[in-house]
Write an enzyme that holds these catalytic residues in place. Structure first.
Site, short mmCIF file in Angstrom:
data_model
loop_
_atom_site.label_atom_id
_atom_site.label_comp_id
_atom_site.label_asym_id
_atom_site.label_seq_id
_atom_site.Cartn_x
_atom_site.Cartn_y
_atom_site.Cartn_z
CE1 TYR A 1 -4.37 -1.33 0.88
CE2 TYR A 1 -2.94 -3.09 1.67
CZ TYR A 1 -4.19 -2.65 1.28
OH TYR A 1 -5.25 -3.51 1.29
CE1 TYR B 1 -2.21 -6.62 3.93
CE2 TYR B 1 -3.08 -6.35 1.70
CZ TYR B 1 -3.22 -6.22 3.08
OH TYR B 1 -4.37 -5.69 3.60
NE ARG C 1 -6.86 -9.72 4.79
CZ ARG C 1 -7.95 -9.07 4.38
NH1 ARG C 1 -7.96 -7.76 4.41
NH2 ARG C 1 -9.02 -9.70 3.96
CG HIS D 1 -8.05 -7.39 0.33
ND1 HIS D 1 -6.86 -8.02 0.66
CD2 HIS D 1 -8.05 -6.20 1.00
CE1 HIS D 1 -6.20 -7.24 1.50
NE2 HIS D 1 -6.88 -6.13 1.72
CG HIS E 1 -9.50 -2.12 1.82
ND1 HIS E 1 -9.79 -2.60 3.08
CD2 HIS E 1 -8.27 -2.60 1.53
CE1 HIS E 1 -8.79 -3.33 3.52
NE2 HIS E 1 -7.85 -3.34 2.59
FE LIG Z 1 -6.07 -4.50 2.72
#
Ligand SMILES: [Fe+2]
Length: 241
Positions: free
Chosen positions: A121, A160, A168, A171, A173
């Protein structure tokens, strides 16, 4: 300049929704294509179409903290950059509705944020050492149209590590805001990607809810993809309280 996003009608297996979507005019060519292609599954990207309230999920720690130069619905290109984002380009389309009759919600702010291809991110709290992608937008927003429709062009995010023992899965958000509805924050997943079965957040949902939140990406023709070439896309409908 960014290319305009493609226009395609979103047919559905649900008779009520099909009826409601008859006026879901996302473009003449797209409508014609949809009619000609009949049961083409492009519309069936995210489980079953229904008016069941979209399950909320945690916002997570990486909601964007600062504004960015480019905040539009095409996350594959950043204003001022010469390159385009790494990773598989995908299209996400859907409709924001409310109530048991799937009333379209116009004017809803649909925000998405996600990791880039590497699982990183663009957020100061992300300690993942994976590389950032300067050509990826990371965060975008769209406003639902009169028929509730919205669309994004983005890339399939990387998985990640959330901890030493927890990966995870890919995905995206979502946060959907509207003055007359409770704000919904949730996450969208992708069928066939790794770590879905071991993800603590996804697996906390009931199977029927997981189906709603797991998108099946299907191949699109260049015409369906609005000139974006042979890429995959899926549908994610959002039902608000
Ligand atoms: Fe996330």
């Amino acid at each position: 300049m960014k290319s305009s996003l493609p226009k395609t009608t979103l047919p559905t297996a649900n008779p009520l929704r099909r009826k409601l979507l008859q006026g879901f005019a996302l473009g003449g060519i797209g409508s014609l294509l949809s009619t000609l292609s009949g049961s083409r599954v492009w519309a069936l990207g995210a489980g079953t179409s229904s008016c069941v309230q979209t399950p909320p999920q945690t916002e997570g720690p990486f909601y964007p903290q600062t504004s960015q130069v480019d905040e539009d619905a095409d996350l594959t290109y950043v204003t001022g950059q010469t390159g385009t984002a790494l990773g598989e380009v995908i299209l996400i389309r859907g409709q924001v509705t409310s109530g048991k009759t799937c009333e379209p919600v116009a004017g809803a702010l649909v925000e998405i944020w996600q990791a880039c291809y590497s699982g990183r991110y663009n957020h100061p709290d992300d300690t993942n050492p994976a590389p950032l992608d300067p050509n990826f937008q990371y965060w975008g927003k769209a406003t639902s149209k009169a028929d509730g429709s919205y669309e994004f062009k983005t890339i399939l995010p990387g998985a990640y590590p959330a901890s030493a023992t927890w990966m995870r899965p890919a995905h995206i958000h979502f946060k959907i805001s509207h003055a007359q509805h409770k704000t919904l924050t949730t996450q969208l997943y992708f069928e066939g990607t790794p770590y879905l079965d071991t993800d603590q957040i996804l697996q906390a949902l009931k199977p029927s809810e997981r189906a709603l939140m797991t998108m099946k990406l299907v191949p699109l023709s260049p015409l369906e993809a609005g000139g974006a070439g042979f890429i995959r896309g899926g549908r994610f409908d959002i039902s608000l309280r």
